[in-house]
Design a protein around this motif. Structure first.
Motif, mmCIF file in Angstrom:
data_model
loop_
_atom_site.group_PDB
_atom_site.id
_atom_site.type_symbol
_atom_site.label_atom_id
_atom_site.label_comp_id
_atom_site.label_asym_id
_atom_site.label_seq_id
_atom_site.Cartn_x
_atom_site.Cartn_y
_atom_site.Cartn_z
ATOM 1 N N ALA A 367 44.505 37.843 43.625
ATOM 2 C CA ALA A 367 43.977 39.196 43.487
ATOM 3 C C ALA A 367 43.012 39.509 44.623
ATOM 4 C CB ALA A 367 43.267 39.345 42.141
ATOM 5 N N GLU A 368 42.943 40.785 44.977
ATOM 6 C CA GLU A 368 42.062 41.211 46.053
ATOM 7 C C GLU A 368 40.605 40.913 45.713
ATOM 8 O OE1 GLU A 368 42.799 42.420 49.079
ATOM 9 O OE2 GLU A 368 44.895 42.009 48.562
ATOM 10 N N VAL A 369 39.826 40.582 46.749
ATOM 11 C CA VAL A 369 38.401 40.360 46.550
ATOM 12 C C VAL A 369 37.761 41.626 45.984
ATOM 13 C CG1 VAL A 369 36.212 39.944 47.727
ATOM 14 C CG2 VAL A 369 38.233 38.613 48.354
ATOM 15 N N GLY A 370 36.942 41.463 44.965
ATOM 16 C CA GLY A 370 36.329 42.603 44.284
ATOM 17 C C GLY A 370 37.019 42.957 42.980
ATOM 18 N N THR A 371 38.208 42.381 42.762
ATOM 19 C CA THR A 371 38.956 42.661 41.529
ATOM 20 C C THR A 371 38.338 41.909 40.356
ATOM 21 O OG1 THR A 371 41.021 42.951 42.752
ATOM 22 C CG2 THR A 371 41.203 42.501 40.389
ATOM 23 N N VAL A 372 38.120 42.618 39.266
ATOM 24 C CA VAL A 372 37.558 42.011 38.061
ATOM 25 C C VAL A 372 38.276 42.568 36.838
ATOM 26 C CG1 VAL A 372 35.506 41.705 36.614
ATOM 27 C CG2 VAL A 372 35.277 41.725 39.111
ATOM 28 N N PHE A 373 38.652 41.696 35.936
ATOM 29 C CA PHE A 373 39.185 42.093 34.633
ATOM 30 C C PHE A 373 38.109 41.834 33.585
ATOM 31 C CE2 PHE A 373 43.038 41.537 37.063
ATOM 32 C CZ PHE A 373 43.889 42.533 36.582
ATOM 33 N N ILE A 374 37.861 42.831 32.757
ATOM 34 C CA ILE A 374 36.866 42.721 31.694
ATOM 35 C C ILE A 374 37.572 42.945 30.367
ATOM 36 C CG2 ILE A 374 34.724 43.630 30.713
ATOM 37 C CD1 ILE A 374 34.031 44.644 33.537
ATOM 38 N N ALA A 375 37.378 42.019 29.454
ATOM 39 C CA ALA A 375 37.984 42.135 28.125
ATOM 40 C C ALA A 375 36.897 42.204 27.067
ATOM 41 C CB ALA A 375 38.907 40.958 27.850
ATOM 42 N N ILE A 376 37.150 42.999 26.039
ATOM 43 C CA ILE A 376 36.258 43.126 24.889
ATOM 44 C C ILE A 376 37.043 42.795 23.634
ATOM 45 C CG2 ILE A 376 34.702 44.601 23.572
ATOM 46 C CD1 ILE A 376 33.749 44.195 26.415
#
Length: 418
Positions: A367-376
């Protein structure tokens, strides 16, 4: 009244220590209606100090100086005061008795000449007694400007400010009232917020000023009202805050400096009797730190797993290795399994999970730098969203942490059934 705060010390100018004194003094003055117009940091140099005093003479009503009052040769503030005010140092018996009691009574050692010299003060000054240290403060006036010298040791400075300086100013000087109100918003940038409230801002009364205080993922709006009638100021501030809430109530999470989103989430969880846990990869425990910074967090915060390594996600959180192989460790699927895993592990009602590439190099994913997945994870299921927070690394971590808390707050408020 207008004031300038001056810190003296080469250690500040070379970055060896951080000046926290100025911020404390400015807040204390602001609470009583004294406006700080300037903060200066200057070196331990006699001529530089004298030049600074001359430049401020008549420019402001009050100059508060911290530092340079110690017993060693590099502490020259008292002697410089004498030069500026054409004065001489004299022994103050009350200060000497206090210094002697502290050194011989508390520290249990003989008093030295350097310690005795702490009781030397300019003959024309008003001594500001320092009950918690050996260096007294000094109050001297030249024409219409008051010069106050305080020790640089923070707890000593704070004691004199709170117990001597502030009461003295309140008693002896007439000041306008200053009322602040801070509105904390999450989820929209400064320019978008400004666009939404442009008409409201243009119609603010002249005595109320608005300041934008942006940081990654959030924007604080600070209203400041100045005037002679405190009741009117409070009333007008509240009226305008109410009208602002009608416009951007969807992104307001709290009011005033202490009402952060962490505090708001804590109140919601306590009200509902729910708990929270976190599983963090790219944010490295920042979310857990923010949540536990709130007093009483132990009643709802169950715990955290900082699963930085891929194998930790598998062995501790129960993330399926096949899922990682198929979708990558930085993916919605992995974020969801992390959230559900820590929710089960900690037996919490809600859970947050983050996985991403904070940079500057890529980790175990493409994944590209800066990509973040957030799960709740909620009592009803789990959701995940993808973001790209750009660079640098610190910005990614801060924005991801703030966005995760924003998503959690929304989930709690809406009781999302996924």
């Amino acid at each position: 009244m207008k004031a300038t705060i001056v810190t003296i010390g080469d250690e500040i100018l070379i970055g060896q220590i951080v000046d926290t004194n100025s911020g404390f003094i400015a807040k204390a003055l602001d609470r009583i209606g004294v406006q700080t117009t300037e903060m200066l940091s200057i070196s331990d140099d006699k001529q530089h100090i004298l030049n600074t005093f001359s430049a401020l003479q008549g420019k402001v009503d009050l100059v508060i100086i911290t530092g340079g009052l110690g017993p060693t040769k590099d502490d020259i503030t008292k002697k410089t005061f004498c030069d500026y005010f054409d004065d001489v140092l004299v022994l103050n018996e009350e200060v000497l008795a206090h210094v002697t009691e502290m050194i011989e009574g508390f520290y249990k050692r003989p008093i030295t000449q350097l310690n005795r010299d702490q009781a030397l003060v300019p003959s024309k000054c008003e001594v500001l007694f320092n009950k918690v240290g050996t260096a007294p403060g000094m109050w001297m006036k030249k024409e219409n400007t008051v010069f106050v010298s305080l020790p640089g040791v923070p707890f000593e400075m704070k004691h004199i400010i709170e117990n001597v300086i502030i009461p003295k100013i309140v008693k002896e000087y007439k000041r306008p009232y200053i009322v602040h109100k801070t509105i904390l918003t999450y989820g929209q940038g400064e320019s978008m917020v400004a666009e939404r409230i442009e008409d409201w801002e243009n119609n603010l009364p002249e005595f109320i000023k608005l300041a934008y205080l942006p940081s990654p993922g959030r924007v604080r709006l600070r209203l400041t009202a100045r005037g002679e009638n405190e009741d009117i100021l409070h009333k007008k501030i509240e009226e305008n805050v109410q009208s602002l809430s009608n416009i951007i109530g969807d992104i307001i999470v709290g009011f005033d400096e202490g009402e952060t989103i962490e505090v708001a989430i804590g109140k919601l969880l306590q009200k509902q009797g729910n708990t929270i846990a976190t599983a963090e990869s790219c944010t490295g425990g920042k979310i857990a730190q923010m949540l536990t910074s709130v007093t009483g967090a132990s009643s709802y915060f169950r715990g955290s797993v900082v699963s930085y390594a891929t194998d930790t996600k598998i062995s501790v959180l129960g993330v399926d290795a096949q899922t990682i192989q198929e979708f990558s460790v930085v993916s919605s699927e992995v974020a969801k399994q992390m959230a559900l895993g820590v929710q089960k592990l900690m037996q919490s009602d809600y859970a947050i999970a983050t996985t991403g590439n904070a940079g500057p190099q890529k980790g175990d994913a493409d994944a590209e730098v800066g990509t973040v997945f957030i799960a709740i994870a909620t009592p009803g299921g789990v959701i995940a969203e993808e973001f790209n927070f750009g660079q640098p690394r610190e910005k990614v971590i801060d924005r991801a942490s703030n966005k995760a808390l924003e998503m959690l707050r929304t989930a709690i408020l809406n009781k999302i059934d996924c």
